[in-house]
Design a protein around this motif. Sequence first.
Motif, mmCIF file in Angstrom:
data_model
loop_
_atom_site.group_PDB
_atom_site.id
_atom_site.type_symbol
_atom_site.label_atom_id
_atom_site.label_comp_id
_atom_site.label_asym_id
_atom_site.label_seq_id
_atom_site.Cartn_x
_atom_site.Cartn_y
_atom_site.Cartn_z
ATOM 1 N N ALA A 109 -8.225 15.574 2.539
ATOM 2 C CA ALA A 109 -9.403 15.975 1.767
ATOM 3 C C ALA A 109 -10.544 16.505 2.631
ATOM 4 O O ALA A 109 -11.704 16.434 2.237
ATOM 5 N N THR A 110 -10.216 17.043 3.810
ATOM 6 C CA THR A 110 -11.242 17.652 4.635
ATOM 7 C C THR A 110 -11.724 18.932 3.960
ATOM 8 O O THR A 110 -10.899 19.774 3.588
ATOM 9 N N PRO A 111 -13.034 19.103 3.762
ATOM 10 C CA PRO A 111 -13.527 20.293 3.060
ATOM 11 C C PRO A 111 -13.021 21.591 3.674
ATOM 12 O O PRO A 111 -13.053 21.784 4.890
ATOM 13 N N GLY A 112 -12.519 22.464 2.826
ATOM 14 C CA GLY A 112 -12.062 23.771 3.265
ATOM 15 C C GLY A 112 -10.665 23.815 3.857
ATOM 16 O O GLY A 112 -10.190 24.890 4.231
ATOM 17 N N VAL A 113 -9.991 22.661 3.947
ATOM 18 C CA VAL A 113 -8.649 22.610 4.534
ATOM 19 C C VAL A 113 -7.613 22.488 3.420
ATOM 20 O O VAL A 113 -7.703 21.582 2.587
ATOM 21 N N PRO A 114 -6.614 23.378 3.369
ATOM 22 C CA PRO A 114 -5.559 23.262 2.352
ATOM 23 C C PRO A 114 -4.866 21.904 2.443
ATOM 24 O O PRO A 114 -4.765 21.317 3.530
ATOM 25 N N GLN A 115 -4.389 21.412 1.308
ATOM 26 C CA GLN A 115 -3.746 20.106 1.256
ATOM 27 C C GLN A 115 -2.245 20.232 0.989
ATOM 28 O O GLN A 115 -1.796 21.173 0.330
ATOM 29 N N LEU A 116 -1.477 19.278 1.531
ATOM 30 C CA LEU A 116 -0.057 19.145 1.224
ATOM 31 C C LEU A 116 0.153 17.804 0.549
ATOM 32 O O LEU A 116 -0.338 16.772 1.030
ATOM 33 N N THR A 117 0.887 17.780 -0.553
ATOM 34 C CA THR A 117 1.232 16.500 -1.164
ATOM 35 C C THR A 117 2.162 15.742 -0.223
ATOM 36 O O THR A 117 2.850 16.341 0.620
ATOM 37 N N PHE A 118 2.193 14.424 -0.372
ATOM 38 C CA PHE A 118 3.083 13.636 0.467
ATOM 39 C C PHE A 118 4.534 14.042 0.261
ATOM 40 O O PHE A 118 5.310 14.126 1.225
ATOM 41 N N VAL A 119 4.911 14.324 -0.985
ATOM 42 C CA VAL A 119 6.293 14.716 -1.273
ATOM 43 C C VAL A 119 6.654 15.994 -0.516
ATOM 44 O O VAL A 119 7.711 16.092 0.110
ATOM 45 N N GLU A 120 5.768 16.979 -0.550
ATOM 46 C CA GLU A 120 6.028 18.240 0.130
ATOM 47 C C GLU A 120 6.009 18.048 1.646
ATOM 48 O O GLU A 120 6.854 18.590 2.373
ATOM 49 N N LEU A 121 5.051 17.278 2.137
ATOM 50 C CA LEU A 121 4.975 17.028 3.580
ATOM 51 C C LEU A 121 6.248 16.339 4.064
ATOM 52 O O LEU A 121 6.822 16.724 5.094
ATOM 53 N N ASN A 122 6.711 15.338 3.330
ATOM 54 C CA ASN A 122 7.903 14.624 3.759
ATOM 55 C C ASN A 122 9.133 15.517 3.711
ATOM 56 O O ASN A 122 10.030 15.402 4.559
ATOM 57 N N MET A 174 0.848 -1.195 0.000
ATOM 58 C CA MET A 174 0.000 0.000 0.000
ATOM 59 C C MET A 174 0.880 1.240 0.000
ATOM 60 O O MET A 174 1.733 1.374 0.880
ATOM 61 N N PRO A 175 0.715 2.132 -0.956
ATOM 62 C CA PRO A 175 1.529 3.354 -0.975
ATOM 63 C C PRO A 175 1.018 4.378 0.035
ATOM 64 O O PRO A 175 -0.090 4.254 0.572
ATOM 65 N N PHE A 176 1.836 5.392 0.282
ATOM 66 C CA PHE A 176 1.377 6.504 1.111
ATOM 67 C C PHE A 176 0.266 7.236 0.375
ATOM 68 O O PHE A 176 0.270 7.324 -0.866
ATOM 69 N N PRO A 177 -0.709 7.786 1.099
ATOM 70 C CA PRO A 177 -1.715 8.633 0.446
ATOM 71 C C PRO A 177 -1.044 9.779 -0.302
ATOM 72 O O PRO A 177 0.063 10.203 0.044
ATOM 73 N N ALA A 178 -1.716 10.286 -1.327
ATOM 74 C CA ALA A 178 -1.112 11.317 -2.177
ATOM 75 C C ALA A 178 -1.024 12.664 -1.496
ATOM 76 O O ALA A 178 -0.111 13.453 -1.769
ATOM 77 N N SER A 179 -1.979 12.962 -0.601
ATOM 78 C CA SER A 179 -1.978 14.279 0.043
ATOM 79 C C SER A 179 -2.621 14.184 1.425
ATOM 80 O O SER A 179 -3.293 13.196 1.756
ATOM 81 N N PHE A 180 -2.421 15.262 2.215
ATOM 82 C CA PHE A 180 -2.904 15.304 3.587
ATOM 83 C C PHE A 180 -3.381 16.713 3.919
ATOM 84 O O PHE A 180 -2.957 17.697 3.300
ATOM 85 N N ASP A 181 -4.234 16.806 4.941
ATOM 86 C CA ASP A 181 -4.641 18.125 5.437
ATOM 87 C C ASP A 181 -3.408 18.863 5.951
ATOM 88 O O ASP A 181 -2.616 18.305 6.716
ATOM 89 N N ALA A 182 -3.258 20.114 5.560
ATOM 90 C CA ALA A 182 -2.100 20.896 6.009
ATOM 91 C C ALA A 182 -2.254 21.365 7.445
ATOM 92 O O ALA A 182 -1.255 21.623 8.126
ATOM 93 N N PHE A 183 -3.501 21.466 7.928
ATOM 94 C CA PHE A 183 -3.770 21.909 9.286
ATOM 95 C C PHE A 183 -4.750 20.953 9.943
ATOM 96 O O PHE A 183 -5.682 20.456 9.292
ATOM 97 N N VAL A 184 -4.529 20.689 11.228
ATOM 98 C CA VAL A 184 -5.344 19.729 11.971
ATOM 99 C C VAL A 184 -5.678 20.320 13.333
ATOM 100 O O VAL A 184 -5.028 21.275 13.780
ATOM 101 N N PRO A 185 -6.675 19.771 14.041
ATOM 102 C CA PRO A 185 -6.989 20.287 15.380
ATOM 103 C C PRO A 185 -5.809 20.151 16.329
ATOM 104 O O PRO A 185 -5.122 19.123 16.351
ATOM 105 N N SER A 186 -5.556 21.184 17.120
ATOM 106 C CA SER A 186 -4.478 21.129 18.111
ATOM 107 C C SER A 186 -4.822 20.183 19.256
ATOM 108 O O SER A 186 -3.933 19.552 19.840
#
Length: 257
Positions: free
Chosen positions: A80-93, A1-13
């Motif tokens: 893919a949370t609505p309204g939340v900017p996304q980071l690609t896995f490459v950029e996040l890593n 299984m590969p890493f997901p392509a993107s992630f939420d850039a911001f999450v609840p503290s």
Amino acid sequence: MPFPASFDAFVPSNLPDFFTLAKVKPDYVSFETLRAVPLDEEHILSKDYAKKITIPAGYLHSLRVYYFALAILYNGFSSATPGVPQLTFVELNRRLYHTCILHDLGWTKALEGLAHPTAAMTFEFHGGFLAYEHLRKIAPDLTSSQISDIVQSIMLHTSQWPSGQSSIVKSLLSVAAIFDIGGYDGQGAGSFDFLIHRKTVQEIEKEFPRGNFVAESSEILGREFEKKPDCLLGHFPGGSEAFLQIVRKEPIVPVDE
């Protein structure tokens, strides 16, 4: 299984809210799979700098934290949370490696680190300034947004809040660091049982053993609490003694388990 392509850039503290959104699964992922994630030349330069500046056990701690963070990402994370900017896995890593490997530069005995004008600051800020100067030197193409995310995550990685938003980079660093220090009981008995598969942890600890982590980190933190009573970590619930008591004295998962 590969890493997901993107992630939420911001999450609840708030960690419970964060984990509810992330829906992390503790499925097994091999260390070889995690090690196969490519690192670039700038990452290697940061690794070399961290090895030079950070105390030896702190350096290995930083490596474990990176791979624990990758394991958490691999097994599910908010995206893919609505309204939340996304980071690609490459950029996040790209950001995550620099952040994890450089996050404890403030745990230094090196003259270069101790002579820095920010050495009197809480170690998170001291290390953040060292990381900023290092990254500006070795990665001048980093944008203000990228370098701010890395450095702010380092400066705030020991801080927790009941509300608001945090960078995914900061949140991953905080959770992985807490896990490496406190194990599966890092936030109370069994609180992190769902986080990372025990075999994955065992393989990471075999590659980057804990060694003198307790003795070295206790000495550094003891110095921190004594000389900087207003340090950020001194605000840990229960104070410095409570934090020092959660530093583990053995591998999270014994090698022969």
